[in-house]
Motif scaffolding. Structure first.
Motif, PDB file in Angstrom:
ATOM      1  N   VAL A   1      -1.380  38.377  36.775  1.00 13.77           N
ATOM      2  CA  VAL A   1       0.001  38.166  36.309  1.00 13.77           C
ATOM      3  C   VAL A   1       0.116  38.584  34.843  1.00 13.77           C
ATOM      4  O   VAL A   1       1.080  39.245  34.444  1.00 13.77           O
TER       5      VAL A   1
ATOM      6  N   THR B   1       4.900  29.124  39.675  1.00 14.76           N
ATOM      7  CA  THR B   1       5.227  29.688  38.354  1.00 14.76           C
ATOM      8  C   THR B   1       4.685  31.106  38.212  1.00 14.76           C
ATOM      9  O   THR B   1       5.346  31.977  37.649  1.00 14.76           O
ATOM     10  N   GLN B   2       3.474  31.315  38.743  1.00 14.46           N
ATOM     11  CA  GLN B   2       2.880  32.658  38.694  1.00 14.46           C
ATOM     12  C   GLN B   2       3.718  33.648  39.497  1.00 14.46           C
ATOM     13  O   GLN B   2       3.911  34.790  39.076  1.00 14.46           O
ATOM     14  N   LYS B   3       4.217  33.194  40.644  1.00 14.22           N
ATOM     15  CA  LYS B   3       5.072  34.048  41.481  1.00 14.22           C
ATOM     16  C   LYS B   3       6.313  34.482  40.713  1.00 14.22           C
ATOM     17  O   LYS B   3       6.698  35.651  40.731  1.00 14.22           O
TER      18      LYS B   3
ATOM     19  N   LEU C   1      -1.005  32.890  44.631  1.00 10.96           N
ATOM     20  CA  LEU C   1      -0.230  32.600  43.421  1.00 10.96           C
ATOM     21  C   LEU C   1       0.440  31.235  43.502  1.00 10.96           C
ATOM     22  O   LEU C   1       0.933  30.844  44.559  1.00 10.96           O
TER      23      LEU C   1
ATOM     24  N   SER D   1      -5.777  35.104  39.848  1.00 10.69           N
ATOM     25  CA  SER D   1      -4.321  35.297  39.905  1.00 10.69           C
ATOM     26  C   SER D   1      -3.695  35.338  38.513  1.00 10.69           C
ATOM     27  O   SER D   1      -2.850  36.187  38.229  1.00 10.69           O
ATOM     28  N   GLU D   2      -4.128  34.421  37.650  1.00  6.80           N
ATOM     29  CA  GLU D   2      -3.529  34.292  36.316  1.00  6.80           C
ATOM     30  C   GLU D   2      -3.682  35.586  35.520  1.00  6.80           C
ATOM     31  O   GLU D   2      -2.735  36.051  34.876  1.00  6.80           O
TER      32      GLU D   2
ATOM     33  N   ARG E   1       6.751  34.529  37.438  1.00 10.05           N
ATOM     34  CA  ARG E   1       6.377  35.409  36.317  1.00 10.05           C
ATOM     35  C   ARG E   1       6.088  36.828  36.795  1.00 10.05           C
ATOM     36  O   ARG E   1       6.528  37.807  36.182  1.00 10.05           O
TER      37      ARG E   1
END
Lengths: 254, 327
Positions: free
Chosen positions: B310, B11-13, B8, B306-307, B15
């Motif tokens: 999320v 920002t993904q983390k 991640l 990953s995206e 979110r």
């Protein structure tokens, strides 16, 4: 083979003057090759859930010694095995080809496997899974001394992660003897030059020993001192292991 | 935060953490004091006459845990519920298994349990659907029904002296073909009224096995139970079908069209995403994930990125919060 008449067979006995002293591993200020004091352990790191395919797994790093352990089961025993009203424990310790400085020597270690079995057997409640087998596979990724104690500690974490019923976690520490000095958690160089070694595997919460291995010459007071050193170190190691498990439990609870 | 094995970005983390925190706040709070690890002492009132259950042991008059998990109390009974336990079968469970051995009058199946399950020849509907006694000839031809490594769907019948017994006495059970078998932790599949699902819009079947084995495959029309034996075929042909000689018509029958294969892969990836995130696996969530991937025009392999994971976590948090508001 007939010798010459009247001649006695020559025997070799080294004279005290020609006996060379072992090169000292320690420098003048009594520091070890990696800079630790005699009674200081290497920093330890543990983590569970390293292998997705296994029922339970753990990764351990103590100094430069790196170990990964996978637990499979309980699963049905092979047909060849006879009926057993208690569970079976099957242990296997192997080294990667790049684990030791000498390349290509990675293989199954039968002696370590049986010692791992003996160390864990006393901690697992085998009565809870009759007719089934629990397989423990340990792989030493990097060998840097005190491999077996790290494997044992890591295996107990993997068993806990797999949901196998145990009386307590198992922690293991070894001590090496150099003349009058006791050195805890020896590295590879120290293991190669030791006069004797002592390894204790214990259940810290219960203050019970599941395995005690002694090699070399030890006096009774030295053994007592070594055991006390090991037990203290095991208690500290168990705290790290427990905090790792606590973290894993709280994560999965979320 | 739950440890998720995903690469991640920062920002993904953030979110994902936010979504998981939202889900945590929506779910019923679990008492953190109740979580124990091996050799932790469990506080009990000995005057009440406590019953020590699963995952507990007695040490010097004190109750200690022998498992990592959560302490549960039911009246006087105290036990530890393991967080990562193996599948525990109950009578009536729908399970999916893989044949590991063809034994005498029975098949042995691996169902993610401590022991292999047993499916008796007598507990099995014959492929031709005719109700009759199983003869010695049927026993000889057991491999024509199931052989090693076949995936089979069955129901838990009960526990006998020789292990766990299964049955497949209905047209919805039997051999599973043309699909994907997925393995997830068993606790993610909750026991429901319906475990067989047909997703009509995608033309696929979804079977959620209580044992953590999930089947996603092409939809197969269930044949009628009573089918007359074709007189034209001799007994030897019925009993010993020649596997090598396959006609073009049969090949066409066994062929799954590309569109369906894509939907099977999408559904399978949806299950994988849910397993990665540790969410319960239900039909509506799987449908939602497939629809989300289609609406985003996402490639099948990108669903495991990953995206998308999320995004799924965020959508699930939204869905649960909207459900709570409706109540």
């Amino acid at each position: 083979m007939a010798g010459k008449g009247g001649s006695t067979p020559a025997t070799y006995s080294p004279s005290p003057t020609t006996d060379k002293k072992k090169p000292s591993l320690f420098n003048e200020d009594l520091a070890r090759p990696d800079g630790r004091s005699f009674h200081q352990c290497r920093p330890a790191f543990f983590r569970t859930g390293a292998v997705n395919a296994a029922s339970g797994s753990a990764y351990a790093e103590v100094g430069n010694t790196k170990v990964i352990v996978s637990v499979f089961g309980p699963r049905e025993s092979k047909k060849a095995m006879m009926y057993s009203d208690i569970g079976r424990l099957n242990c296997n310790v192997s080294f990667t080809t790049f684990a030791t400085p000498i390349r290509g020597q990675g293989s199954d270690h039968k002696e370590y496997s049986s010692m791992l079995h003996k160390a864990l057997e006393g901690a697992i409640i085998l009565e809870t899974f009759p007719k089934t087998t629990v397989d423990v596979f340990a792989l030493v990724l990097e060998s840097s001394g005190s491999d077996l104690p790290v494997v044992i500690s890591c295996a107990s974490l993997a068993l806990a992660d797999a949901g196998i019923m145990m009386y307590d976690l198992v922690a293991s520490v070894s001590v090496s003897c150099f003349n009058k000095n006791l050195v805890i958690d020896p590295v590879l160089e120290e293991e190669n030059g030791q006069d004797g070694s002592l390894m204790i595997t214990c259940m810290p919460s219960r203050y019970e020993i599941t395995q005690l291995t002694v090699t070399g010459e030890w006096s009774t007071p030295k053994i007592n001192e070594g055991m006390q050193l090991c037990l203290d170190a095991c208690a500290k190691l168990a705290k790290i292991m427990r905090s790792c498990l606590k973290e894993a439990v709280s994560d999965s609870q979320e | 935060m739950r440890e998720i094995q995903l690469p991640l970005s920062q920002t993904q983390k953030v979110r994902l953490q936010k979504a998981l925190e939202q889900l945590e706040s929506l779910s019923t709070k679990v008492n953190s004091d109740a979580s124990v690890i091996i050799a932790d002492s469990i506080h009990v009132n000995h005057e009440d006459g406590v019953l020590k259950g699963h995952g507990t042991a007695d040490l010097n008059g004190e109750v200690v845990a022998t498992l990592c998990g959560v302490v549960e109390r039911v009246n006087k009974l105290v036990y530890v519920r393991a967080l990562r336990s193996r599948y525990k079968p109950e009578v009536g469970d729908i399970v999916i298994g893989r044949v590991v051995e063809v034994a005498q009058k029975r098949w042995r199946l691996e169902i993610n349990y401590n022991q292999d399950a047993v499916l008796l020849l007598s507990s099995m509907n014959m492929p031709d659907g005719v109700q009759r006694r199983r003869t010695a000839v049927d026993e000889l031809n057991m491999r024509c029904i199931f052989e090693e490594n076949d995936v089979v769907c069955a129901e838990v019948r009960g526990f006998q002296h020789d292990g766990l017994h299964l049955q497949a006495r209905s047209r919805k059970y039997g051999k599973l073909n043309r699909g994907q078998l997925l393995t997830v932790p068993p606790y993610l599949v909750k026991r429901q009224k319906q475990h067989f699902h047909h997703l009509e819009e995608f033309g696929i079947d979804l079977i959620l096995g209580c044992n953590g084995f999930i089947w996603v495959g092409e939809h197969v029309e269930a044949k009628d139970d009573m089918i007359e034996d074709q007189v034209s075929q001799s007994d030897s042909q019925v009993l010993f079908p020649n596997k090598n000689c396959v006609s073009l018509e049969e090949q066409e029958k066994n062929y799954t069209i590309l569109e369906t294969r894509k939907y099977i892969s999408r559904a399978a990836n949806a299950v994988r995403v849910l397993s990665t995130l540790g969410f319960n696996i239900t039909l509506e969530i799987i449908k939602g994930i497939i629809d989300l991937s289609l609406s985003m025009n996402l490639d099948i392999h990108d669903m495991l990125g990953s995206e998308f994971c999320v995004l799924v976590a965020e959508k699930e948090a939204e869905r649960r919060s909207s459900m709570k508001k409706r109540r």
